[in-house]
Design an enzyme around this catalytic site. Structure first.
Site, mmCIF file in Angstrom:
data_model
loop_
_atom_site.group_PDB
_atom_site.id
_atom_site.type_symbol
_atom_site.label_atom_id
_atom_site.label_comp_id
_atom_site.label_asym_id
_atom_site.label_seq_id
_atom_site.Cartn_x
_atom_site.Cartn_y
_atom_site.Cartn_z
ATOM 1 C CG HIS A 122 -37.908 47.479 -31.456
ATOM 2 N ND1 HIS A 122 -37.329 46.244 -31.537
ATOM 3 C CD2 HIS A 122 -39.242 47.237 -31.556
ATOM 4 C CE1 HIS A 122 -38.250 45.313 -31.688
ATOM 5 N NE2 HIS A 122 -39.421 45.910 -31.707
ATOM 6 C CB ILE A 129 -32.739 51.907 -27.873
ATOM 7 C CG1 ILE A 129 -32.012 53.042 -28.584
ATOM 8 C CG2 ILE A 129 -32.692 50.619 -28.685
ATOM 9 C CD1 ILE A 129 -30.493 52.913 -28.575
ATOM 10 C CB CYS A 130 -37.920 49.325 -27.083
ATOM 11 S SG CYS A 130 -38.823 47.973 -26.319
ATOM 12 C CG LEU A 131 -31.589 46.022 -27.556
ATOM 13 C CD1 LEU A 131 -32.182 45.117 -28.637
ATOM 14 C CD2 LEU A 131 -30.312 46.677 -28.092
ATOM 15 C CD1 TRP A 183 -37.152 49.443 -21.427
ATOM 16 C CD2 TRP A 183 -38.457 50.281 -23.028
ATOM 17 N NE1 TRP A 183 -36.661 50.668 -21.767
ATOM 18 C CE2 TRP A 183 -37.438 51.214 -22.752
ATOM 19 C CE3 TRP A 183 -39.410 50.601 -24.006
ATOM 20 C CZ2 TRP A 183 -37.327 52.427 -23.410
ATOM 21 C CZ3 TRP A 183 -39.290 51.819 -24.666
ATOM 22 C CH2 TRP A 183 -38.272 52.717 -24.356
#
Length: 190
Positions: A122, A129-131, A183
């Site tokens: 991620h 950051i893929c959060l 995202w």
């Protein structure tokens, strides 16, 4: 005898030059539709409060670069150490938090910076950051501390060091600001 003077051609002062009217900015509103009260002192007070909390009681493995905060309250550098017993044990990472005057109603921009960006499913090689809590799941109830804990937890639960499958194309085509990325959250297992 009356003398007539020729008037010089009047120049329009720059302040009187007419330009296209600008559309009035619509004030930001909360999720329930009420207007938000945005003033610099409110978001700065919130940041000071969170900073003091982070300095006094930091989460495990988290330290703040106080020198960076002294130079600019709206940009914080935060160091995170990989937890013992995880794939990132003993590794040091640095996060950059950027805040705007809509904080905490608007999430901070958070990226990994420096030479050691974690290899994680991620985390893109450019530090993005893929959060979900950094974008659509953000809430004013969250804080810098809770974001740090979420990122540390994300790193700790990783079972394999690898980049996201679309890393190469994303890094070449993405916006500099990860908050402008739409995202797709599909994997909660890492």
């Amino acid at each position: 005898m009356l003398k007539l003077f020729k008037k010089p051609k009047d120049k329009i002062p720059k302040s009187e030059i007419i330009t296209e009217p600008k559309e009035p900015k619509t004030p930001p509103v909360s999720k329930c539709g009420k207007p938000l009260q945005l003033d610099n002192s409110r978001w700065e007070r919130r940041l000071h409060k969170e900073l003091m909390s982070l300095i006094k009681e930091p989460p495990p493995g988290v330290t703040i670069d106080t020198e960076s905060v002294q130079q600019n309250l709206s940009e914080w550098k935060i160091n995170i150490k990989g937890f013992e017993g995880t794939l990132y044990e003993g590794e040091d990472f640095q996060l950059l938090f950027k805040f705007n005057n809509k904080y905490p109603f608007d999430s901070p921009e958070v990226t990994f910076i420096g030479t050691n960006i974690p290899v994680h499913p991620h985390v893109y090689s450019n530090g993005h950051i893929c959060l979900s809590i950094l974008t659509e799941d953000w809430s004013p109830a969250l804080s810098v501390q809770s974001v740090c804990l979420s990122i540390a937890s994300m790193l700790s639960s990783c079972r394999e060091k690898k980049r996201p499958p679309d890393n190469t194309i994303y890094v070449k085509t993405c916006n500099k600001n990860p908050k402008k990325t739409k995202w797709w959250y599909h994997d909660d297992s890492v």
